[in-house]
Design an enzyme around this catalytic site. Sequence first.
Site, short mmCIF file in Angstrom:
data_model
loop_
_atom_site.label_atom_id
_atom_site.label_comp_id
_atom_site.label_asym_id
_atom_site.label_seq_id
_atom_site.Cartn_x
_atom_site.Cartn_y
_atom_site.Cartn_z
N PRO A 742 -0.54 15.78 -11.28
CA PRO A 742 -0.03 15.44 -9.94
C PRO A 742 -1.17 15.14 -8.97
CG PRO A 742 -0.03 17.80 -10.24
CD PRO A 742 -0.48 17.21 -11.56
N ARG A 744 -0.40 13.52 -5.12
CA ARG A 744 0.27 13.64 -3.84
C ARG A 744 0.90 15.02 -3.59
NH1 ARG A 744 2.53 11.22 0.00
NH2 ARG A 744 4.62 11.89 0.53
N ARG A 780 0.19 3.53 4.13
CA ARG A 780 1.44 3.71 3.39
C ARG A 780 2.68 3.10 4.07
NH1 ARG A 780 3.51 8.32 2.08
NH2 ARG A 780 4.03 7.72 -0.04
N CYS A 811 -4.46 -6.28 14.46
CA CYS A 811 -3.82 -7.56 14.75
C CYS A 811 -2.99 -8.03 13.57
CB CYS A 811 -4.87 -8.59 15.17
SG CYS A 811 -5.60 -8.11 16.72
N TYR A 840 -3.22 9.76 -0.07
CA TYR A 840 -3.27 8.31 0.12
C TYR A 840 -3.35 7.95 1.60
CZ TYR A 840 -1.94 8.64 -4.72
OH TYR A 840 -1.93 8.97 -6.04
#
Length: 860
Positions: A742, A744, A780, A811, A840
């Site tokens: 794992p 995250r 994300r 922008c 992330y």
Amino acid sequence: MSEAQPLPESAPWIVLKFGGSSVSTAARWAIIRDLARARRAQGARVLVVVSALAGVTDALKSLCAEPDVAPRLLAWTRIEARYAALAAALGLREDATWRAQLHSLHVLLTAGADAHDALRWQAAVMAHGELLSSALGADYLRAHWLDARGVLLAHAQPNQSERMRRLAASLDTAPDAAVSAALARHGNVLITQGFIARDEAGDTVLLGRGGSDTSAAHFGALLRAARVEIWTDVAGMFSANPRQVPDARLLRRLDYEEAQEIATTGAKVLHARCLAPLRAPRVPLWIKDTEHPDLVGTVIDAESVSASPSVKALSMRKAITLVSMESIGMWQQVGFLADVFAQFKRHGLSVDLIGSAETNVTVSLDSTENLLDSDALAALAADLAQVCRVKVIAPCAAVTLVGRGMRSMLHRLEGLLAELGGERVHLISQSSNNLNLTFVVDEAVADALLPRMHALLLQAGALRADDAALFGPSWQALYAPAVAAASPPWWRGARARLLDAAARGTPRYVYHLPSVRAHAQALRALGAVDRWHYALKANPHPALLAALAAAGFGLECVSPGELDAARSHAPQAPRLFTPNFAPRADYAAALAAGELVTLDALHPLQHWGELFAAREIGLRVDLGSGVGHHEKVRTGGSASKFGLPLGDIDAFLALTQRQGARVVVLHAHLGSGVLDAAHWPRVYAQLASLAERIGTLRALNIGGGLGLPQRAGEQPLDLAALDAGLLEIKRAYPQYELWMEPGRYLVAEAGVLLARVTQLKSKDARTYLGVDAGMHTLLRPALYGARHGIVNLTRAEAPADALYQVVGPICESGDVLGSDRRLPAAQEGDVMLIEHAGAYGATMASNYNLRGLPLEEVFE
Ligand code: ASP
Ligand code: MG
């Protein structure tokens, strides 16, 4: 009750309606009394409208079909016994006035129906359920008993059958000050019957089954009430039928049209006919739970709250019949539709949905609107056969998405459409009022489809359950409180420290090591897994690597840089090297350094075979399908670049043999954000079944992807269930070690991103809240449409009454961190906190627009 102080003439009316189960016990009547008193104390006049006791209307209906007097009177004694028991429980005297209604019912039942006027008699008999309960209630509440038939007048409709005219009559009410004044003269609290009215001849008529809601609405309109409250056995309308979808959300606020659409497309809480009378005089309607009067309930009114469009509900109607009509010559043929529909009219069938193609028209018939039987259909089909080829498809179910502005939500329905792609969808229809989108599928699949569709709508943010102005808790959270409440996030207790940190500069990531350790510990407790690796791409911060290595985790690396980070910050942790489409040099260097390398293609063995001579390697396979919260995180299946296709395994093994290499780890990783504990045991079983073919394996690595709840109401991954599922497979394959990796899951919740408000701007319907973090800081949301919770840390206690687009300084139009967020009204300089930013986040940050990289800090 009505003896209380007289009210001024201008005092508003509140109509309280109680359904069959809400009037069936003494305890419920005590609630009714308290609710009426509370309204009265607020200075309102109260009209209580009641149903018959639960089951009594059915009992009266069936005794109407009884030709003999003796069984009718026997049924009467049973009804008498029920009302008498309730009266006793309410402490009413034997000779209380409600008994007069029992007597009049007895008289009717003894006399029996007039042969030529049976429906008139039936209506009079069936009215007694409500006559009895209201009379009993009047005695208990000491309120004035109002005969609804003195007020509600039914009008015969053209084309209305005698049966409908007597048993499902139509009313047409408008506010009438004279009626309101006349009723006010009877007192401040009145009680009357639902379900009944009188016709032009003065006879009793009924308003159709479930018609008490309709009565309450007509009284509400007539009196121009401040509101009508429908008290029932559930807290309100839900985003789906809670019996099928326990995760369905309470709908807190609907406008009349949406509520109407939900009621007509399947919801049972509210009678579909009860909204129309309230619309013109704009009388709000509340739905409340009698047993739990404190629950917020549903409010239906004319004002739509300022909010982005959302799917409000997923409803379903069964017993739908489709008639598909094929005509070769239909294209541009004048009058074909007219010919076809003439047949439906001739057979008295009303058409609901329509789909048409060049040579085909398909329509749906709703069995509740039509008295459909196979004879009626056969006769229709025979007549239609004169003009076209006919096919009847039944039974079907119509699954409907309801929400204002459906067209503007289509882009969020991608996942739902993909799911429906696996079923046979016979017809799709979008209503011309832009309020609904309906899919007709086989009835047999509908029950299983509904919860899946609901989950997908939540996931895609199409059903905006996070907007507390529109949605309340899930049904299961309200009624099955066994579901444990999630513990508050760590940062709630660290506000002062975080504000301090923000003062040292933003945008800034903060990582909370105790949270990382807690997650690591929870995983280490799973008995089935022999070795854990942290996928360090999620967050390679040195302090996290050290903490996880200390917690017993190995490190999974995908690049030479990650290998270097692992070696320098956690040298003792075992490493895996699992690159993808990496250059030859990466493999050569890793192998030279003695790393365990995983391949997922033939190319390295075919072209650089000598590198692997006599080495132990890993093999990553593609099990043919992917999982995850977004297409871009699905790493299995034909649309993903990862993994060796199963069909290439033999070729792969032949190449390894040629080099004298040995495959010791078999690996698959299908995607991330998975909350279903059954996923990994499935992968494990699939890998184990391949293992024998390989022969040289020591370990099965079933990957990571452990999800965290991202949206309100999502249930966390059940680790105990995961462990149990894995252990079961392990018993069958004890010879292989089980590995997981794992990323995250370990670090996401431990991290927050602090940003500072830069500017505010209103443009058209939206207000933009600018912050100094953007897609260059946290990619994300832009990349995956990921949803991160956002709070105003400076104004943590202020009410969230503004609706913002939270945007960054880059922008790009896609530089949006959060869409339509309900937050406290913010000011320049406020510190905003973005949740679940530990994974992330910083590692994907870029120097785009040359805005520099974010700061990082660790909280011990
Ligand atoms: N008692 C009637 C019925 O059961 C009306 C109502 O309860 O709403 O249909
Ligand atoms: Mg009802």
